[in-house]
Design a protein around this motif. Structure first.
Motif, mmCIF file in Angstrom:
data_model
loop_
_atom_site.group_PDB
_atom_site.id
_atom_site.type_symbol
_atom_site.label_atom_id
_atom_site.label_comp_id
_atom_site.label_asym_id
_atom_site.label_seq_id
_atom_site.Cartn_x
_atom_site.Cartn_y
_atom_site.Cartn_z
ATOM 1 N N PRO A 1 14.589 53.862 46.998
ATOM 2 C CA PRO A 1 14.670 52.560 47.668
ATOM 3 C C PRO A 1 14.811 51.345 46.751
ATOM 4 C CG PRO A 1 13.107 53.940 48.803
ATOM 5 C CD PRO A 1 13.568 54.723 47.610
ATOM 6 N N GLU A 2 15.198 50.217 47.371
ATOM 7 C CA GLU A 2 15.481 48.943 46.700
ATOM 8 C C GLU A 2 16.765 49.031 45.890
ATOM 9 O OE1 GLU A 2 12.216 47.253 44.600
ATOM 10 O OE2 GLU A 2 10.795 47.614 46.236
ATOM 11 N N ARG A 3 17.781 49.633 46.545
ATOM 12 C CA ARG A 3 19.091 49.731 45.893
ATOM 13 C C ARG A 3 19.904 48.471 46.183
ATOM 14 N NH1 ARG A 3 19.503 56.017 47.669
ATOM 15 N NH2 ARG A 3 18.155 55.168 49.273
ATOM 16 N N ASN A 4 19.474 47.337 45.632
ATOM 17 C CA ASN A 4 20.256 46.107 45.741
ATOM 18 C C ASN A 4 21.066 45.920 44.460
ATOM 19 O OD1 ASN A 4 18.532 44.689 43.775
ATOM 20 N ND2 ASN A 4 17.003 44.671 45.411
ATOM 21 N N PHE A 5 21.953 44.914 44.469
ATOM 22 C CA PHE A 5 22.866 44.738 43.341
ATOM 23 C C PHE A 5 22.131 44.593 42.013
ATOM 24 C CE2 PHE A 5 25.571 42.515 46.748
ATOM 25 C CZ PHE A 5 26.143 43.720 47.137
ATOM 26 N N ALA A 6 21.091 43.758 41.994
ATOM 27 C CA ALA A 6 20.380 43.503 40.744
ATOM 28 C C ALA A 6 19.680 44.760 40.234
ATOM 29 C CB ALA A 6 19.362 42.374 40.948
ATOM 30 N N ASN A 7 18.991 45.475 41.128
ATOM 31 C CA ASN A 7 18.281 46.683 40.697
ATOM 32 C C ASN A 7 19.242 47.770 40.245
ATOM 33 O OD1 ASN A 7 15.758 45.653 41.116
ATOM 34 N ND2 ASN A 7 15.505 46.520 43.159
ATOM 35 N N THR B 1 19.113 49.035 36.441
ATOM 36 C CA THR B 1 18.710 50.420 36.210
ATOM 37 C C THR B 1 19.781 51.201 35.459
ATOM 38 O OG1 THR B 1 17.399 50.369 38.250
ATOM 39 C CG2 THR B 1 17.938 52.532 37.341
ATOM 40 N N LEU B 2 21.055 50.958 35.793
ATOM 41 C CA LEU B 2 22.127 51.748 35.189
ATOM 42 C C LEU B 2 22.601 51.184 33.859
ATOM 43 C CD1 LEU B 2 24.364 52.587 38.279
ATOM 44 C CD2 LEU B 2 22.643 54.025 37.195
ATOM 45 N N ASN B 3 22.719 49.854 33.798
ATOM 46 C CA ASN B 3 23.368 49.258 32.638
ATOM 47 C C ASN B 3 22.544 48.198 31.923
ATOM 48 O OD1 ASN B 3 25.834 50.697 33.307
ATOM 49 N ND2 ASN B 3 26.106 49.188 34.949
ATOM 50 N N GLY B 4 21.381 47.866 32.458
ATOM 51 C CA GLY B 4 20.623 46.786 31.866
ATOM 52 C C GLY B 4 21.215 45.425 32.156
ATOM 53 N N GLY B 5 22.053 45.329 33.203
ATOM 54 C CA GLY B 5 22.702 44.067 33.547
ATOM 55 C C GLY B 5 21.928 43.294 34.602
ATOM 56 N N ASP B 6 22.503 42.156 35.001
ATOM 57 C CA ASP B 6 21.814 41.296 35.966
ATOM 58 C C ASP B 6 22.387 41.406 37.375
ATOM 59 O OD1 ASP B 6 24.242 40.024 35.755
ATOM 60 O OD2 ASP B 6 23.456 38.210 34.804
ATOM 61 N N LEU C 1 15.260 51.036 29.378
ATOM 62 C CA LEU C 1 15.500 49.838 28.574
ATOM 63 C C LEU C 1 14.555 49.785 27.379
ATOM 64 C CD1 LEU C 1 15.849 47.057 31.309
ATOM 65 C CD2 LEU C 1 17.672 48.314 30.157
ATOM 66 N N THR C 2 15.068 49.254 26.258
ATOM 67 C CA THR C 2 14.191 48.960 25.126
ATOM 68 C C THR C 2 13.445 47.663 25.429
ATOM 69 O OG1 THR C 2 15.843 47.629 23.975
ATOM 70 C CG2 THR C 2 15.882 50.023 23.580
ATOM 71 N N PRO C 3 12.328 47.406 24.740
ATOM 72 C CA PRO C 3 11.617 46.135 24.966
ATOM 73 C C PRO C 3 12.511 44.921 24.761
ATOM 74 C CG PRO C 3 10.214 47.648 23.759
ATOM 75 C CD PRO C 3 11.561 48.300 23.844
ATOM 76 N N ALA C 4 13.367 44.959 23.749
ATOM 77 C CA ALA C 4 14.253 43.822 23.492
ATOM 78 C C ALA C 4 15.231 43.622 24.642
ATOM 79 C CB ALA C 4 15.006 44.036 22.179
ATOM 80 N N GLU C 5 15.790 44.726 25.144
ATOM 81 C CA GLU C 5 16.728 44.637 26.272
ATOM 82 C C GLU C 5 16.026 44.109 27.514
ATOM 83 O OE1 GLU C 5 19.941 48.211 25.393
ATOM 84 O OE2 GLU C 5 17.997 48.701 26.276
ATOM 85 N N ALA C 6 14.795 44.563 27.732
ATOM 86 C CA ALA C 6 14.041 44.107 28.897
ATOM 87 C C ALA C 6 13.772 42.602 28.820
ATOM 88 C CB ALA C 6 12.731 44.884 29.011
#
Length: 523
Positions: free
Chosen positions: A99-105, A109-114, A489-494
């Motif tokens: 659940p919570e499969r919205n654009f941002a999530n 989750t897949l690419n570390g994008g926004d 995600l790495t801490p820096a990426e997060a």
């Protein structure tokens, strides 16, 4: 709840001689022998090849999804851009995320994008959802086994909405809740043949109020196509049936619920298309038990115009179909409908030949199948099958609507069909198309594996069931998660992602503040 394999094994072992007799011929469980039996049988039960599962095929499941996307890829490109990678991301997220499969999530989750690029792809990119459905239909047509015995099922699905800011949302009947509420309604065609089911067409129902002056600005803001005109669900359904038939998708039967079945013109239009139907009708539907005489009534007196509208001239009166369930000449037969995980599903069935007279038209002969479930509730289905159709076929056809429930349940429970939150019409179109594609990927995978890898027939005997459970959508998703694990995600990426999100929020606030500043009066 279905018994677990362990429970079934325990029950089967207690009746296979794995006991010893003591005393005066009395039985007493041999605990050591039972434990030994479990140790020897459990590994055999869990052998993947016995269940038609290939380690090699499972390992290639990620590649299978990639190849699937490549077949659809052309439908996601435009004259200037190739954004098809976003379609792959969306499919993968639907199939591997929970659940919570919205654009941002999805993007995080897949690419570390926004999620901004993915949202643009879904809400603004001009690719056609109809192209995706055409590809699904083409792949169904390519399976020879589906040339006969397939069913097209017309139904709708409603999702609650908080207001009318979503395309198509309005106060209307929500069949899932059984009441009028603010919701959006999708009118869909599903396709079924045995254990295979897929979604092959879909239209958004736009209530009549959406075409009035009050919604003019909203239609523009949400991208409602300018060519759209008000069409009832029945009109949308008939349009989709004609479209699928025109594409050459093979099917033997159209099944639909009472919303469509109660409309005599809809049934007549489907019949005129040469399509056989099994249409449910309400309990108060009026039918004749013999063909009534129809004609023009005689003119009364010398004045007035001659009668031009056909009327029933014979004396017999129509009866409600629910009255036929109590009729002394109605003969009932108990039939096994199908195997379920709760055991055999049976019901009582009766078949009658009936006639219907729509206003101003000639009588139409149809079959009426009455189904009485164990709780006493009855349902009524009318069919336009030939006079000499075997009764067993009529009963079987009347039960085929079940597969649309399976399709909708899989789409909502496993694929996230009902998690869609975007407002624009184009986003709705794209989400429905990719949901249908994700369902088709699962169905096609199950179908291909069933043809390539046979199951051990001894399993059914060992587990004491008549039919082994088929792979479910949830099963395929579980395997896909294992071969396509989510990126960590790495801490820096997060931290960078959080900062990006904060910047977007600040810019959004800034934009609103600027719009609230009134321009200075130049005078």
């Amino acid at each position: 709840m279905a018994p677990s394999p362990e429970r079934l094994l325990e029950e089967s072992l207690t009746g296979t001689g794995l006991r010893r007799f003591v005393g005066h011929g009395q039985e007493q469980p041999a605990q050591d022998e039972m434990a030994e039996a479990y140790e020897s049988c459990e590994p055999a039960l869990h052998a993947p090849q016995r269940w038609g599962l290939s380690a090699e095929a499972v390992a290639r499941l990620g590649d299978r999804l990639s190849q699937f996307w490549l077949r659809f890829r052309g439908g996601f490109t435009t004259r200037t851009r190739d954004t098809s990678e976003h379609a792959y991301d969306y499919l993968r997220a639907q199939l591997t995320m929970d659940p919570e499969r919205n654009f941002a999530n999805m993007d995080r989750t897949l690419n570390g994008g926004d999620g901004q690029a993915l949202q643009h792809f879904m809400s603004n990119s001009p690719w056609s959802g109809q192209v995706v459905f055409s590809q699904i239909q083409a792949e169904l047509k390519a399976i020879p086994a589906l040339a006969h015995g397939s069913t097209l099922i017309l139904d709708e699905s409603a999702d609650e909405k908080a207001g009318t800011h979503n395309a198509g949302a309005s106060r209307q009947y929500n069949g899932r809740l059984g009441k009028v509420d603010v919701c959006r309604v999708d009118t869909c065609l599903t396709y079924a043949n045995g254990g295979l089911w897929a979604m092959v067409e879909g239209e958004l129902f736009l209530p009549e109020e959406w075409f009035g002056a009050a919604f003019a600005q909203k239609r523009t803001e949400l991208g409602i196509p300018a060519e759209r005109r008000f069409e009832t669900k029945i009109q949308l359904g008939l349009k989709m049936v004609k479209r699928v038939k025109g594409h050459g998708l093979p099917f033997d039967l159209l099944a639909c619920d009472a919303l469509y079945g109660r409309d005599s013109q809809f049934r007549a239009d489907v019949d005129a298309e040469g399509v056989r139907y099994a249409a449910q009708v309400p309990a108060d539907t009026l039918v004749y038990l013999s063909e009534p005489r129809v004609g023009l009534p005689p003119k009364r007196g010398k004045r007035g115009r001659p009668r031009t509208r056909l009327q029933v001239l014979s004396s017999q009166r129509p009866q409600e179909v629910r009255a036929l369930a109590q009729h002394p000449q109605t003969v009932w037969e108990q039939i096994q409908v199908r195997h379920t995980e709760r055991g055999r599903l049976t019901a009582d069935f009766a078949v009658r030949r009936v006639w219907t007279v729509a206003a101003g038209q000639r009588p139409r002969a149809e079959w009426l199948v009455i189904r009485r479930n164990s709780d006493g509730d009855c349902s009524y289905t009318r069919l336009n099958a030939p006079t000499d159709t075997p009764q067993a076929w009529l009963i079987a056809w009347s039960c085929r609507r079940y597969f649309t429930e399976r399709t909708f349940e899989d789409a909502k429970t496993e694929i996230g069909w009902d998690e869609f939150q975007a407002q624009k019409y184009r986003a709705w179109e794209h989400h429905l198309a990719l949901t249908a594609a994700a369902l088709w990927f699962v169905t096609q995978t199950k179908w291909a594996w069933a043809q390539m890898y046979t199951r051990d027939p001894a399993l059914a005997h060992q587990l004491e069931v008549e039919v082994l459970p088929a792979l479910s959508t949830a099963n395929v998703r579980e395997l896909l998660k294992a071969v396509l694990p989510m990126r960590q995600l790495t801490p820096a990426e997060a931290m960078d992602l959080v900062i990006t999100h904060l910047i977007h929020r600040a810019r959004s606030t800034s934009s609103r503040l600027k719009s609230q500043v009134k321009p200075q009066d130049s005078s």
